[in-house]
Every structure is written in C-alpha cells, then in structure tokens.
Design an enzyme around this catalytic site. Structure first.
Site, PDB file in Angstrom:
ATOM      1  N   ASP A  38       0.840  -1.200   0.000  1.00 40.14           N
ATOM      2  CA  ASP A  38       0.000   0.000   0.000  1.00 40.14           C
ATOM      3  C   ASP A  38       0.878   1.255   0.000  1.00 40.14           C
ATOM      4  O   ASP A  38       0.737   2.123  -0.859  1.00 40.14           O
ATOM      5  CB  ASP A  38      -0.931  -0.014   1.219  1.00 40.14           C
ATOM      6  CG  ASP A  38      -1.750  -1.295   1.289  1.00 40.14           C
ATOM      7  OD1 ASP A  38      -2.646  -1.445   0.461  1.00 40.14           O
ATOM      8  OD2 ASP A  38      -1.456  -2.145   2.148  1.00 40.14           O
ATOM      9  N   GLU A 268       1.865  -6.338  -5.345  1.00 41.95           N
ATOM     10  CA  GLU A 268       1.497  -5.478  -6.483  1.00 41.95           C
ATOM     11  C   GLU A 268       2.683  -4.679  -7.019  1.00 41.95           C
ATOM     12  O   GLU A 268       2.983  -4.701  -8.212  1.00 41.95           O
ATOM     13  CB  GLU A 268       0.367  -4.528  -6.058  1.00 41.95           C
ATOM     14  CG  GLU A 268      -0.009  -3.541  -7.154  1.00 41.95           C
ATOM     15  CD  GLU A 268      -1.367  -2.905  -6.981  1.00 41.95           C
ATOM     16  OE1 GLU A 268      -2.284  -3.527  -6.418  1.00 41.95           O
ATOM     17  OE2 GLU A 268      -1.527  -1.755  -7.444  1.00 41.95           O
TER      18      GLU A 268
HETATM   19  O1  TRH Z   1       4.624  -6.185   0.526  1.00 40.97           O
HETATM   20  P1  TRH Z   1       3.663  -6.691  -0.459  1.00 40.97           P
HETATM   21  O2  TRH Z   1       3.251  -8.073  -0.325  1.00 40.97           O
HETATM   22  O3  TRH Z   1       2.429  -5.750  -0.440  1.00 40.97           O
HETATM   23  C1  TRH Z   1       1.083  -5.895  -0.717  1.00 40.97           C
HETATM   24  C2  TRH Z   1       0.301  -5.756   0.545  1.00 40.97           C
HETATM   25  O4  TRH Z   1       0.253  -6.989   1.189  1.00 40.97           O
HETATM   26  C3  TRH Z   1      -1.068  -5.268   0.243  1.00 40.97           C
HETATM   27  O5  TRH Z   1      -1.893  -5.256   1.383  1.00 40.97           O
HETATM   28  C4  TRH Z   1      -1.661  -6.086  -0.841  1.00 40.97           C
HETATM   29  O6  TRH Z   1      -2.899  -5.604  -1.151  1.00 40.97           O
HETATM   30  C5  TRH Z   1      -0.765  -6.001  -2.048  1.00 40.97           C
HETATM   31  O7  TRH Z   1       0.530  -6.497  -1.736  1.00 40.97           O
HETATM   32  C6  TRH Z   1      -1.309  -6.721  -3.235  1.00 40.97           C
HETATM   33  O8  TRH Z   1       4.287  -6.542  -1.950  1.00 40.97           O
HETATM   34  P2  TRH Z   1       4.546  -5.303  -2.912  1.00 40.97           P
HETATM   35  O9  TRH Z   1       3.251  -4.766  -3.441  1.00 40.97           O
HETATM   36  O10 TRH Z   1       5.508  -5.747  -3.903  1.00 40.97           O
HETATM   37  O11 TRH Z   1       5.196  -4.195  -1.998  1.00 40.97           O
HETATM   38  C7  TRH Z   1       6.521  -4.233  -1.546  1.00 40.97           C
HETATM   39  C8  TRH Z   1       7.135  -2.852  -1.614  1.00 40.97           C
HETATM   40  O12 TRH Z   1       8.395  -2.842  -0.950  1.00 40.97           O
HETATM   41  C9  TRH Z   1       7.396  -2.383  -3.022  1.00 40.97           C
HETATM   42  O13 TRH Z   1       7.109  -1.000  -3.135  1.00 40.97           O
HETATM   43  C10 TRH Z   1       8.884  -2.590  -3.220  1.00 40.97           C
HETATM   44  C11 TRH Z   1       9.377  -2.301  -1.844  1.00 40.97           C
HETATM   45  N1  TRH Z   1      10.678  -2.868  -1.484  1.00 40.97           N
HETATM   46  C12 TRH Z   1      11.753  -2.004  -1.239  1.00 40.97           C
HETATM   47  O14 TRH Z   1      11.603  -0.785  -1.374  1.00 40.97           O
HETATM   48  N2  TRH Z   1      12.940  -2.529  -0.854  1.00 40.97           N
HETATM   49  C13 TRH Z   1      13.136  -3.868  -0.689  1.00 40.97           C
HETATM   50  O15 TRH Z   1      14.245  -4.297  -0.314  1.00 40.97           O
HETATM   51  C14 TRH Z   1      12.043  -4.746  -0.984  1.00 40.97           C
HETATM   52  C15 TRH Z   1      12.212  -6.226  -0.866  1.00 40.97           C
HETATM   53  C16 TRH Z   1      10.820  -4.207  -1.361  1.00 40.97           C
END
Ligand code: TRH
Length: 376
Positions: A38, A268
């Site tokens: 999010d 996402e």
């Molecule tokens: O963390 P996620 O699984 O997030 C979500 C939430 O669970 C949400 O509630 C749900 O609705 C959605 O998924 C579908 O995965 P996501 O979306 O990839 O988010 C992770 C974020 O973290 C993304 O912006 C990338 C960032 N990130 C970093 O900035 N540095 C890192 O080292 C890593 C591993 C990720």
C-alpha cells in the site's frame, strides 16, 4: 461502490500526448492494510507525480517503511501522518487509494471548496476483465459530508482501456543502461564461476523446497527481507548459494531487479517493477482466503502469455501455479525454469507491449487537468 453509474471518464486522449504539469496540488491518502504494497504504490505514485512537476502531500497511517524505502527527502513531496489530515485544506486533486475512506472533515472541506477537487479512488491492480468495465466510473455523492461531489474510480491495468501502470519517464532506458555486474560486485553480491543470479521476495508460505528442486544447480539466490531469509538457507541444494539482503530503497530494489536473471516478486508493486525490468519474473500473488487470487493469477497469465509459443506458455503457467501452491511441481514447471533465454525474450516482448500504453501518472494528470478545468 455506492451509486456508481457508468459515466465514461472525460476523454483524455488528446491530453495524453501532451500530459504535463497541471500546476495543481495533490493529496494522496494511504491506509496500510499489511506488508508494504500500500505504502509502496503510494510512495511511487507520489514520487512519479513530483518528478513531473506536481506538488504532492502523501498522508499515511504508517510512514515507518519510508525509513528504508525513501530515506532522503524528495522535493515537492511532503509525507505526513494521517491523523493530521482531518483539518487540512484540501488540494485540487484528492486520491483515495484502495478505498481507504477519507476522513469525514476533510471530505466536508472538499465539498465546501468553490472549485471542487477532482476526487479519485485508485484501485488495486488486476488483469481481470472487470477492470476495463469499471475504470472511469463516476460515483456521485448524494449524502454525507461529500454530498454534491463526484468520486471517480481509476483502475490500473494492462490494457489501453485501463488506467495503465506506474512507469516513470525513462524507466525502461535506465534499466537497459544499468551496469548489473558492477552494481552487484560493489555490494558483494556478485555471482561467481558462471552462476546465474535471482532475487527472491516472497511471502512466508512460499513452497521453497519444490522451487529449489526445480531450479537445479548453478544459482546465487539474493534473498530479500522476510521469512525466506531464515527458511530457505537450510533447504539449499547442491550448487546453490544464498545471500540475505538488507531492506533496500525502492530505487535500489529496482536496480536489484535489473541485475538478476530471474526475479521472484509478490503483491502489487514489486510485481509491476519486475515487468519493467524486462527479465523473467515469477509472481507470488497475495493470497486471499476466498480463493480470489486464483482467477486473478490466471487472468494475468492469459495476457502475459498470449503471444508465447504454446509449449512455453504451458510451462510458465505450470511454474506460476506451482509457485503459488495451485498445482504440484512437475516436469513442465521445472522445464520452464531451464528455458531462461526464451523466457527473457518473452519478458522483453511483454515489456515492449506494456510500454506502448500510456502510464498511470500521465493518465491521472490528464484526467485531473480536465476535471479541474485546466484543459478543455
Ligand atoms: O509487501 P507486499 O506483499 O504488499 C502488498 C500488501 O500486502 C497489500 O496489502 C496487498 O494488497 C498487495 O501487496 C497486493 O508486496 P509489494 O506490493 O511488492 O510491496 C513491496 C514494496 O516494498 C514495493 O514497493 C517494493 C518495496 N521494497 C523495497 O523498497 N525494498 C526492498 O528491499 C524490498 C524487498 C521491497
């Protein structure tokens, strides 16, 4: 969605060619449900908008992850705690992300403005067909603090009839110009002796043992923070090695994706970024207890694999299902992992197809310009 009527979104196509700074002020609201998606999506959108000259306030009920996602300040972007938003003066464009329900006093202040703000609800990403039908629907508010306002539903997506995907200008160029061997070596994460390298960002229930069997030897696994950092190392097979990574900034996480032969992503935002990397990507979809994740995964695979030779499409579908616990590991899924050059060509072609579509921030700017009367 209350009172949604199928009113088409104002035609933004002429503006899409010239979408530029609106000169508006933007309020972006984010409520963290779980994990990092999010705030990750909202931060990325906010940064994309300020990069195009906009002025943005990001209101969030959990700003904690910004300490590692975006530790340095960004010009024209204010990241503010949600509880402070109630009595703020609304900007010209208000984005309510993922149906997060704006504070009632803020909505009342929106309704009281002489020029009403453009009120947009930005939804979750899906490749399912309802997205094209729902994108751009208007929900006139007949009661409550926002009576008299219109709320518009904006759906990101993978086709020209959706709101598109976040893609900053020059993102694809930057990924193509990235010096992966040097970047990995500078961090002590370089592959050795002909190893291929993958990044793994996964939920705790990921079927790690089956994946490692299918993967085979000759791999360096770069493990992003999360349960796999402790669960995976004891399961490593011969010829596999793993390094646990610290949390990276969003910009460095992009560079990681640009540096790997294969990226395992989730949720996402990482899922979208891996597609812009133009490298093979395996998506662990966010699990939903009602099973809604199954059709959502298949809808994405239908689109992504539409142009692939049938055997390759079948292999990648088998692999994706296995990684999501929706099918057993079998020869087809393991075969897909061995055919990486073909998968890379497919990832490039898919990225080209997506790049031809207008991106989300461009579409939002064009829509906002129309809605608040900055362009005709
Ligand atoms: O963390 P996620 O699984 O997030 C979500 C939430 O669970 C949400 O509630 C749900 O609705 C959605 O998924 C579908 O995965 P996501 O979306 O990839 O988010 C992770 C974020 O973290 C993304 O912006 C990338 C960032 N990130 C970093 O900035 N540095 C890192 O080292 C890593 C591993 C990720």
């Amino acid at each position: 969605m209350a009172d949604a009527t199928p009113t088409p979104l104002p035609d933004t196509r002429p503006a899409l060619r010239t979408a530029a700074k609106t000169g508006a002020t933007w309020d972006l609201f984010c409520r963290v449900i779980d994990n990092y998606g999010d705030i990750g999506v909202c931060l990325r959108l906010a940064r994309d908008l300020v990069g195009r000259g906009e002025q943005v306030r990001l209101w969030c009920d959990d700003l904690g992850p910004l300490a590692w996602m975006q530790p340095t300040p960004v010009e024209r972007l204010a990241c503010l705690p949600w509880p402070g938003s109630e009595h703020a003066e609304p900007g010209d464009v208000v984005i309510e992300t993922f149906g997060c329900e704006l504070p009632a006093p803020f909505v009342a202040a929106m309704a009281a403005r002489a020029v009403k703000p453009a009120w947009i609800n930005l939804e979750y990403l899906s490749a399912e067909s309802y997205v094209e039908r729902s994108h751009g629907l208007k929900s006139p508010q007949f009661s409550g603090p926002g009576a008299g306002l219109d709320k518009w539903f904006f759906y990101p997506g993978f086709t020209a009839r959706t709101g598109g995907l976040l893609r900053e200008p020059l993102l694809v160029d930057a990924s193509d110009r990235h010096d992966a061997p040097r970047w990995l070596a500078e961090r002590g994460w370089a592959p050795a002796g002909g190893e291929r390298v993958l990044s793994l960002f996964a939920y705790p229930h990921a079927p790690l043992a089956g994946f490692l069997d299918a993967l085979g030897a000759g791999w360096l696994l770069l493990l992003c923070p999360g349960a796999p950092q402790t669960e995976l190392p004891p399961l490593l097979r011969a010829g596999q090695r793993a390094i646990a990574l610290p949390p990276l900034t969003q910009a460095d996480y992009d560079r990681l994706l640009w540096s790997c032969d294969l990226n395992l992503v989730r949720g996402e935002d990482s899922f979208v970024r891996a597609q812009w990397a133009g490298r093979p990507m395996l998506w662990q979809i966010y699990f939903q207890h009602d099973g809604a994740h199954g059709p959502k995964l298949e809808a994405f695979l239908d689109r992504q694999l539409a142009g692939a030779p049938p055997a390759q499409a079948a292999g990648w579908r088998a692999l994706s299902r296995a990684w999501n616990g929706l099918a057993p590991w079998d020869e087809a899924s393991a075969g897909a992992l061995r055919a990486l050059p073909e998968a890379t060509a497919l990832a490039r072609a898919w990225r080209d197809e997506l790049s031809a579509q207008p991106d989300l921030a461009t579409q939002l700017q064009a829509f906002a310009s129309r809605a608040i009367g900055l362009s005709s």
